[in-house]
Structure formats: structure tokens, C-alpha cells
Scaffold this motif. Structure first.
Motif, PDB file in Angstrom:
ATOM      1  N   VAL A   1       0.833  -1.210   0.000  1.00 34.32           N
ATOM      2  CA  VAL A   1       0.000   0.000   0.000  1.00 34.32           C
ATOM      3  C   VAL A   1       0.863   1.254   0.000  1.00 34.32           C
ATOM      4  CG1 VAL A   1      -1.722   1.306   1.323  1.00 34.32           C
ATOM      5  CG2 VAL A   1      -1.950  -1.165   1.103  1.00 34.32           C
ATOM      6  N   LEU A   2       2.066   1.160   0.561  1.00 30.43           N
ATOM      7  CA  LEU A   2       2.991   2.291   0.577  1.00 30.43           C
ATOM      8  C   LEU A   2       3.431   2.648  -0.845  1.00 30.43           C
ATOM      9  CD1 LEU A   2       4.498   4.155   2.612  1.00 30.43           C
ATOM     10  CD2 LEU A   2       6.380   2.503   2.552  1.00 30.43           C
ATOM     11  N   ARG A   3       3.373   1.687  -1.775  1.00 32.91           N
ATOM     12  CA  ARG A   3       3.925   1.866  -3.116  1.00 32.91           C
ATOM     13  C   ARG A   3       2.887   1.987  -4.225  1.00 32.91           C
ATOM     14  NH1 ARG A   3       7.330  -0.693   0.163  1.00 32.91           N
ATOM     15  NH2 ARG A   3       9.579  -0.369  -0.108  1.00 32.91           N
ATOM     16  N   VAL A   4       1.651   1.547  -3.962  1.00 40.28           N
ATOM     17  CA  VAL A   4       0.587   1.676  -4.969  1.00 40.28           C
ATOM     18  C   VAL A   4      -0.616   2.329  -4.306  1.00 40.28           C
ATOM     19  CG1 VAL A   4       1.376  -0.337  -6.267  1.00 40.28           C
ATOM     20  CG2 VAL A   4      -0.365  -0.623  -4.492  1.00 40.28           C
ATOM     21  N   SER A   5      -1.604   2.690  -5.109  1.00 43.51           N
ATOM     22  CA  SER A   5      -2.791   3.331  -4.549  1.00 43.51           C
ATOM     23  C   SER A   5      -3.602   2.317  -3.747  1.00 43.51           C
ATOM     24  CB  SER A   5      -3.663   3.912  -5.668  1.00 43.51           C
ATOM     25  OG  SER A   5      -4.333   2.873  -6.370  1.00 43.51           O
ATOM     26  N   ALA A   6      -4.453   2.828  -2.855  1.00 44.49           N
ATOM     27  CA  ALA A   6      -5.290   1.955  -2.036  1.00 44.49           C
ATOM     28  C   ALA A   6      -6.200   1.099  -2.902  1.00 44.49           C
ATOM     29  CB  ALA A   6      -6.121   2.796  -1.056  1.00 44.49           C
ATOM     30  N   SER A   7      -6.755   1.674  -3.961  1.00 44.32           N
ATOM     31  CA  SER A   7      -7.653   0.932  -4.847  1.00 44.32           C
ATOM     32  C   SER A   7      -6.911  -0.189  -5.571  1.00 44.32           C
ATOM     33  CB  SER A   7      -8.290   1.883  -5.868  1.00 44.32           C
ATOM     34  OG  SER A   7      -9.067   2.859  -5.225  1.00 44.32           O
ATOM     35  N   GLU A   8      -5.727   0.122  -6.094  1.00 42.90           N
ATOM     36  CA  GLU A   8      -4.929  -0.882  -6.799  1.00 42.90           C
ATOM     37  C   GLU A   8      -4.524  -2.014  -5.871  1.00 42.90           C
ATOM     38  OE1 GLU A   8      -2.896   2.282  -9.939  1.00 42.90           O
ATOM     39  OE2 GLU A   8      -1.856   1.699  -8.120  1.00 42.90           O
ATOM     40  N   ALA A   9      -4.146  -1.670  -4.649  1.00 42.27           N
ATOM     41  CA  ALA A   9      -3.727  -2.684  -3.675  1.00 42.27           C
ATOM     42  C   ALA A   9      -4.875  -3.627  -3.346  1.00 42.27           C
ATOM     43  CB  ALA A   9      -3.219  -2.010  -2.397  1.00 42.27           C
ATOM     44  N   SER A  10      -6.083  -3.078  -3.173  1.00 37.47           N
ATOM     45  CA  SER A  10      -7.229  -3.922  -2.824  1.00 37.47           C
ATOM     46  C   SER A  10      -7.610  -4.844  -3.979  1.00 37.47           C
ATOM     47  CB  SER A  10      -8.427  -3.056  -2.426  1.00 37.47           C
ATOM     48  OG  SER A  10      -8.968  -2.393  -3.551  1.00 37.47           O
ATOM     49  N   ILE A  11      -7.463  -4.371  -5.205  1.00 39.95           N
ATOM     50  CA  ILE A  11      -7.783  -5.217  -6.355  1.00 39.95           C
ATOM     51  C   ILE A  11      -6.766  -6.351  -6.471  1.00 39.95           C
ATOM     52  CG2 ILE A  11      -7.945  -5.280  -8.874  1.00 39.95           C
ATOM     53  CD1 ILE A  11      -9.090  -2.424  -8.713  1.00 39.95           C
ATOM     54  N   ALA A  12      -5.502  -6.081  -6.149  1.00 40.41           N
ATOM     55  CA  ALA A  12      -4.482  -7.134  -6.180  1.00 40.41           C
ATOM     56  C   ALA A  12      -4.832  -8.266  -5.226  1.00 40.41           C
ATOM     57  CB  ALA A  12      -3.113  -6.548  -5.826  1.00 40.41           C
ATOM     58  N   ILE A  13      -5.519  -7.940  -4.124  1.00 45.26           N
ATOM     59  CA  ILE A  13      -5.925  -8.953  -3.154  1.00 45.26           C
ATOM     60  C   ILE A  13      -6.931  -9.925  -3.762  1.00 45.26           C
ATOM     61  CG2 ILE A  13      -7.189  -9.238  -0.952  1.00 45.26           C
ATOM     62  CD1 ILE A  13      -4.308  -8.478  -0.611  1.00 45.26           C
ATOM     63  N   SER A  14      -7.510  -9.570  -4.901  1.00 44.63           N
ATOM     64  CA  SER A  14      -8.468 -10.461  -5.558  1.00 44.63           C
ATOM     65  C   SER A  14      -7.825 -11.752  -6.057  1.00 44.63           C
ATOM     66  CB  SER A  14      -9.144  -9.737  -6.728  1.00 44.63           C
ATOM     67  OG  SER A  14      -9.918  -8.668  -6.262  1.00 44.63           O
ATOM     68  N   PHE A  15      -6.502 -11.840  -5.974  1.00 48.66           N
ATOM     69  CA  PHE A  15      -5.843 -13.116  -6.250  1.00 48.66           C
ATOM     70  C   PHE A  15      -6.240 -14.172  -5.216  1.00 48.66           C
ATOM     71  CE2 PHE A  15      -2.206 -11.582  -9.001  1.00 48.66           C
ATOM     72  CZ  PHE A  15      -2.420 -12.519 -10.001  1.00 48.66           C
ATOM     73  N   ILE A  16      -6.622 -13.747  -4.009  1.00 50.12           N
ATOM     74  CA  ILE A  16      -6.885 -14.671  -2.911  1.00 50.12           C
ATOM     75  C   ILE A  16      -7.887 -15.757  -3.271  1.00 50.12           C
ATOM     76  CG2 ILE A  16      -7.983 -14.832  -0.620  1.00 50.12           C
ATOM     77  CD1 ILE A  16      -6.424 -12.377   0.213  1.00 50.12           C
ATOM     78  N   PRO A  17      -9.074 -15.424  -3.823  1.00 46.29           N
ATOM     79  CA  PRO A  17     -10.035 -16.490  -4.125  1.00 46.29           C
ATOM     80  C   PRO A  17      -9.521 -17.526  -5.127  1.00 46.29           C
ATOM     81  CG  PRO A  17     -11.137 -14.377  -4.070  1.00 46.29           C
ATOM     82  CD  PRO A  17      -9.671 -14.095  -4.022  1.00 46.29           C
ATOM     83  N   ALA A  18      -8.828 -17.062  -6.172  1.00 41.39           N
ATOM     84  CA  ALA A  18      -8.322 -18.004  -7.169  1.00 41.39           C
ATOM     85  C   ALA A  18      -7.344 -18.992  -6.542  1.00 41.39           C
ATOM     86  CB  ALA A  18      -7.646 -17.239  -8.307  1.00 41.39           C
ATOM     87  N   PHE A  19      -6.410 -18.486  -5.736  1.00 36.25           N
ATOM     88  CA  PHE A  19      -5.456 -19.365  -5.069  1.00 36.25           C
ATOM     89  C   PHE A  19      -6.145 -20.235  -4.012  1.00 36.25           C
ATOM     90  CE2 PHE A  19      -2.233 -16.320  -6.643  1.00 36.25           C
ATOM     91  CZ  PHE A  19      -1.354 -17.219  -7.196  1.00 36.25           C
ATOM     92  N   THR A  20      -7.190 -19.687  -3.383  1.00 32.61           N
ATOM     93  CA  THR A  20      -7.909 -20.450  -2.366  1.00 32.61           C
ATOM     94  C   THR A  20      -8.632 -21.637  -2.980  1.00 32.61           C
ATOM     95  OG1 THR A  20      -8.229 -18.471  -1.021  1.00 32.61           O
ATOM     96  CG2 THR A  20      -9.671 -20.334  -0.566  1.00 32.61           C
ATOM     97  N   ILE A  21      -9.268 -21.428  -4.119  1.00 32.77           N
ATOM     98  CA  ILE A  21      -9.989 -22.507  -4.797  1.00 32.77           C
ATOM     99  C   ILE A  21      -9.041 -23.657  -5.123  1.00 32.77           C
ATOM    100  CG2 ILE A  21     -11.235 -23.156  -6.892  1.00 32.77           C
ATOM    101  CD1 ILE A  21     -12.183 -20.196  -6.988  1.00 32.77           C
ATOM    102  N   ILE A  22      -7.908 -23.311  -5.710  1.00 31.11           N
ATOM    103  CA  ILE A  22      -6.934 -24.340  -6.083  1.00 31.11           C
ATOM    104  C   ILE A  22      -6.355 -25.018  -4.844  1.00 31.11           C
ATOM    105  CG2 ILE A  22      -4.719 -24.755  -7.242  1.00 31.11           C
ATOM    106  CD1 ILE A  22      -5.410 -22.344  -9.068  1.00 31.11           C
ATOM    107  N   SER A  23      -6.046 -24.219  -3.810  1.00 23.17           N
ATOM    108  CA  SER A  23      -5.477 -24.777  -2.578  1.00 23.17           C
ATOM    109  C   SER A  23      -6.477 -25.684  -1.869  1.00 23.17           C
ATOM    110  CB  SER A  23      -5.051 -23.648  -1.636  1.00 23.17           C
ATOM    111  OG  SER A  23      -4.077 -22.838  -2.235  1.00 23.17           O
TER     112      SER A  23
END
Length: 323
Positions: free
Chosen positions: A88-110
Motif C-alpha cells: 500500500v505504501l507503493r501503490v494506490s489503495a484501490s490498486e492494492a485492494s484489487i491485487a488482493i483479488s488473487f486470494i479467491p483463485a489461489f484459495t480454490i486451487i489450494s
């Protein structure tokens, strides 16, 4: 009834954690990343202590739980916020939160891999103990899972959406490192979810969250000491955001999430994680005046649509169980 309460709990988590990116963006300018983590979880410990005193005063930490509690505290608290705060220190708050959207994809596979490995282990146990009856707790034995073609497509659509947002963002924020930090946060959170699941068999939710918070706070301390401290710039606004992070995002957020994790499952909770970018984008627009380009909005839509598609079957199962 439990499912309804858990749905409310996960929705509150989404609201708290969606706004948390705004608060982190404001507070991390004053408090270095690991010091911010230490301070917010120090506040959380005090708040959770009084909750634990009310709900489970006699429940003491058990030696057998220490490895899982501390491993979950390290990954889901210390490492997660090391990566997230630096991201968050390096990108905008909106961009950082969208990057977190990787979580569901990795969760499904895991979750799929977890089920496969667990069932293989159980088959081996059954074959080694032929003629004896093995009783396995439902909380510890994962349900049979398998990714359908639609779910695999959903995973890839979601990842493509995140990559689209990230690709555009590099030209805006100029920080590939920021996204690498956010990716580290994703892996830390998925690991935390799977380390927490076995504890539900014999631990209360407040017990789990309190001791995970204590562990995470303890791991923050050596990192915080190494940071240059410049806390003199903290004003009333920064302190207010810090208290919001400590009480609502850390203490109540983790307590609500563990409740949802226990009753809805790892993958189901991942559906709602994708609503966090929506909350953050709206909050970023209202509070910070941030803007996303049309292509970034398209990427955000792809992320949410892809994971919604991949989780469709599980969502239908929950609705059927409730009614």
C-alpha cells in the motif's frame, strides 16, 4: 441461523477491510509498515482481552495448539501485514485492494489440493488399518472437492483481470515491487486460512483469534525495532485511523472472519473477499479522490466475474443448505 450470522459476519469483514486500505494509506505515511502492524495489533490485543474475559475466561492456551496458533499468527498477521503495508505504501489503495483479488483463485486451487491430499491420506490410513473403524471429525475432514471446467475458467478469468489492472497500474504508480508485495500478502492469507481450519475442532473462536493476535504482535516487535521511528507527526486523524485499524479491522475483523471461516468454509469466504476492492474503490473515490482508468475498471469487473463464476457451484450449495 448460523449461516445467516456468518454471512453478516463476512459482510462486516468486507466493509472493515475495504476501508482499511484507506486507513493504511493515511497511517503508513507516519508509522513505518511493521511499526504500524505492531501498534494496531497492540490495540487489538487489549480489545480482544476484554472480549475473551467475557466469553471464555477459563480457556487457557494449550501446549498442543501453540504450533498452529503461532504459525497462523506469523502468516496471517505479521507476514500478511508486512507485505500489505509495504504494498500500500507503493501503490494506490484501490490498486492494492484489487491485487488482493488473487486470494479467491489461489484459495480454490489450494482447497482442491487440500481435499485431494487429505483423501489420499485417509485411504492410506484405511488400508493400513483394515478391519478397524476410523471415525473422523467432520470439522477436520474436508468435503469432497473438485474443480469443474467452469471453475477453472473462472480462476483464469480472475487472474487475467488482476494482471490487466496491474499492467495498467505499472504506468501509473511505477511500482512493480508494490504488486510483488501484494502477491506476498495473498500467499500469506491463504496459508493462514488453512492453518486456522484444524483449530475449529476443539477451540473457541475468541481463543483462536486472541492467541493468533498475540503471536502476530510478538513477531512484529523485532521488525519494528529495526525501523526508523518518526511518530511525532501523528495527529488526531492518524490516531483515529490507527484505532479503526486496531479495533474494527484487526480485533473484530479477525473475530468475524474466523466465525465465517468455521461455518461457511475457506472457499466460500473467498467469494466475499472479492467485494473488498469495490468497497475500497468507493472509499478511495470519496476520501482520497483516487481514480481508476476504464481498463482498470474492466480488470476489476473481470476479477469479480471470474471468481464468481468459479465459485458458483459452492454458492448454490450454501443457499440450498440454508433453505
Amino acid at each position: 441461523m448460523k449461516n445467516k450470522k456468518s454471512l453478516i459476519a463476512i459482510i462486516l469483514c468486507v466493509l472493515f477491510w475495504g476501508f482499511s486500505f484507506i486507513s493504511i494509506k493515511i497511517t503508513v505515511v507516519v508509522f513505518p509498515p511493521m511499526s504500524l502492524g505492531m501498534l494496531r495489533f497492540a490495540i487489538a490485543i487489549v480489545f480482544l482481552y476484554f472480549i475473551k474475559l467475557k466469553l471464555a475466561p477459563a480457556e487457557k492456551i494449550r501446549l498442543k495448539d501453540v504450533p498452529l496458533l503461532f504459525a497462523a499468527g506469523l502468516t496471517g498477521v505479521t507476514l500478511y501485514f508486512f507485505f500489505e503495508n509495504n504494498g500500500v505504501l507503493r501503490v494506490s489503495a484501490s490498486e492494492a485492494s484489487i491485487a488482493i483479488s488473487f486470494i479467491p483463485a489461489f484459495t480454490i486451487i489450494s482447497d482442491w489440493l487440500y481435499g485431494k491430499i487429505s483423501r489420499l491420506k485417509q485411504k492410506r490410513i484405511n488400508s493400513d488399518n483394515a478391519g478397524t473403524r476410523q471415525e473422523i471429525s467432520e470439522k477436520e475432514q474436508p468435503p469432497a472437492t473438485g474443480l469443474k471446467g467452469r471453475q477453472w475458467i473462472g480462476c483464469f478469468v480472475s487472474i487475467a483481470g488482476v494482471m490487466l489492472v496491474a499492467g495498467i497500474s505499472f504506468s501509473i504508480s511505477g511500482s512493480i515491487l508494490g504488486y510483488l508485495y501484494m502477491l506476498g500478502a495473498v500467499f500469506s492469507w491463504v496459508t493462514y486460512c488453512f492453518l486456522t481450519r484444524p483449530l475449529f475442532a476443539h477451540c473457541s473462536r475468541i481463543y483462536i483469534v486472541f492467541w493468533q493476535t498475540v503471536a502476530g504482535f510478538a513477531f512484529f516487535i523485532p521488525f519494528s525495532i529495526m525501523e526508523f521511528q518518526n511518530w511525532g507527526q501523528a495527529n488526531a486523524e492518524v490516531i483515529a485511523h490507527l484505532c479503526f485499524l486496531g479495533i474494527f479491522c484487526s480485533a473484530l475483523g479477525y473475530l468475524f472472519y474466523v466465525n465465517a471461516l468455521e461455518h461457511l468454509g475457506v472457499s466460500t469466504c473467498a467469494i466475499f473477499i472479492n467485494l473488498i476492492p469495490v468497497v475500497t474503490v468507493i472509499a478511495g473515490f470519496l476520501v482520497l479522490g483516487e481514480r481508476l482508468t476504464l481498463l482498470q475498471w474492466l480488470g476489476a469487473v473481470l476479477v469479480i466475474a471470474g471468481v464468481y463464476l468459479s465459485m458458483w457451484n459452492r454458492k448454490t450449495e450454501i443457499v440450498n443448505k440454508e433453505y
